[in-house]
Design an enzyme around this catalytic site. Structure first.
Site, short mmCIF file in Angstrom:
data_model
loop_
_atom_site.label_atom_id
_atom_site.label_comp_id
_atom_site.label_asym_id
_atom_site.label_seq_id
_atom_site.Cartn_x
_atom_site.Cartn_y
_atom_site.Cartn_z
CD GLU A 109 -6.15 -1.48 -9.08
OE1 GLU A 109 -6.01 -0.66 -9.02
OE2 GLU A 109 -5.76 -2.70 -8.42
CG ASP A 113 -6.12 2.20 -11.00
OD1 ASP A 113 -5.22 2.01 -10.03
OD2 ASP A 113 -6.13 0.92 -12.27
CB SER A 303 -3.79 -0.89 -6.65
OG SER A 303 -4.35 -0.71 -6.17
#
Length: 371
Positions: A109, A113, A303
């Site tokens: 993650e 990002d 995400s």
């Protein structure tokens, strides 16, 4: 005061690609879809170039970590310099990458990002991004800290079903987001990766903080060079792998969402604020090529969508604030997604609770905010 649900109720919204996975939309005998090199995806979304930039990007993380070597490897692979990345501990939580071979999916993650936001920004500006990673056990506290530090754009890839938050915590999160946008910081959040059910107990739930009215909710699509439809890898399963979306049970219908269809009159589920506002490629089968733990990998999920928009908006300049009403007044700046569903809801012409306004025609979005 705690402003949002703690880590055990919030999860990161990324999905790793499964090479043998069946993709129902792929015709018999057709090749399996390929992942996107990030710069190619941006080109497909008509990314602007030559923008002045200057926006500082805040990234909210509740766990995992990053290492400079992964960042350098990724950005070198796409011919860009690495961004300037600073860690900010809000409550003692630290950048804590796991060693290769250990459990710790949140590392994916964090890499997703930073790399997506940084690359999207550089492509639009020709300048390395300035990224601050806010480490916390509470989303609201991280967002508040980023706003206090005068960040211009914030991306959140963590969340949970509204029912897990409860009204009080969700409303506190909205208060934080409202104050942040008033201070000039645009806030983007993933809408979830578990179809309309969002991991909840009923077939239709929306994710918080994406459901907060002062957060731009980011949904997901399956995008190839030939088509773009709602992301749903488990048709008929309201709690499968696909984009979150639906109607809030906490926040009322928002006046800025002019043209949004109302919730079905006979639905026993939420009837308030529609989620998402916007969307972009998220299916891990057409996912994003990133670099994590010393190796290239393919990752998708909503995400990936929030940092994609965050990188774009940071390229527009500083102190953009509450951007959502402007987006809803300019549906022509988006590719309308008219096919597919997320379990309980189906896409249709115009805005819908699977894809919002649609995926970005990024150069048209830029004209709305860049003089």
């Amino acid at each position: 005061m705690r402003h949002s649900s703690p880590t055990y109720k919030s999860k990161p919204y990324f999905k790793r690609r499964k090479l043998a996975k069946h993709v129902p939309r792929t015709a018999a005998g057709a090749p399996q879809p390929s992942p996107w090199a990030l710069l190619d995806l941006c080109a497909a979304y008509n990314w602007p170039t030559g923008l002045a930039g200057g926006g500082i990007i805040a990234v909210v993380e509740l766990g995992g970590g990053w290492v400079q070597s992964d960042m350098d490897s990724f950005f070198q692979s796409i011919g860009q310099p690495s961004p300037s990345i600073t860690d900010v501990s809000v409550d003692g939580t630290q950048n804590s990458p796991n060693q290769p071979g250990e459990a710790g999916d949140a590392d994916y993650e964090v890499a997703l990002d930073i790399q997506v936001a940084g690359a999207a920004y550089f492509l639009a500006t020709g300048q390395p991004a300035t990224i601050r990673v806010y480490w916390a056990q509470d989303i609201g506290q991280a967002v508040q800290a980023a706003a206090n530090d005068a960040c211009d754009v914030c991306t959140i890839s963590w969340g949970s079903d509204e029912a897990n938050w409860g009204n009080t915590a969700a409303e506190q999160m909205e208060s934080v987001a409202q104050a942040a946008t008033a201070a000039g910081m645009a806030v983007f959040a993933a809408s979830g990766d578990n179809n309309s059910g969002d991991g909840g107990l009923t077939p239709a739930n929306v994710d918080c903080p994406a459901s907060c009215p002062h957060v731009v909710a980011c949904g997901g699509t399956f995008k190839t060079t030939a088509e773009e439809v709602v992301w749903d890898d488990n048709p008929g399963d309201t709690n499968g792998e696909g984009t979150g979306g639906g109607y809030s049970t906490i926040f009322p219908v928002q006046p800025f969402q002019a043209g949004a269809p109302p919730a079905p009159a006979d639905s026993p589920y939420g009837s308030g604020r529609m989620v998402p506002d916007v969307c972009a490629n998220a299916d891990p089968n057409t996912g994003y090529e990133i670099f994590v733990r010393g190796a290239a990998d393919v990752v998708g999920g909503t995400s990936a969508v929030a940092p994609l928009y965050a990188g774009l908006f940071a390229a527009f300049g500083t102190k953009l604030g509450f951007v959502t009403p402007t987006l809803w007044q300019n549906a022509g700046a988006f590719n309308d997604i008219t096919s597919g569903n997320n379990g309980f809801y189906s896409a249709a012409a115009g805005p819908d609770p699977c894809s919002g306004l649609g995926s970005p025609i990024a150069s048209k979005i830029a004209t709305l905010f860049v003089n």
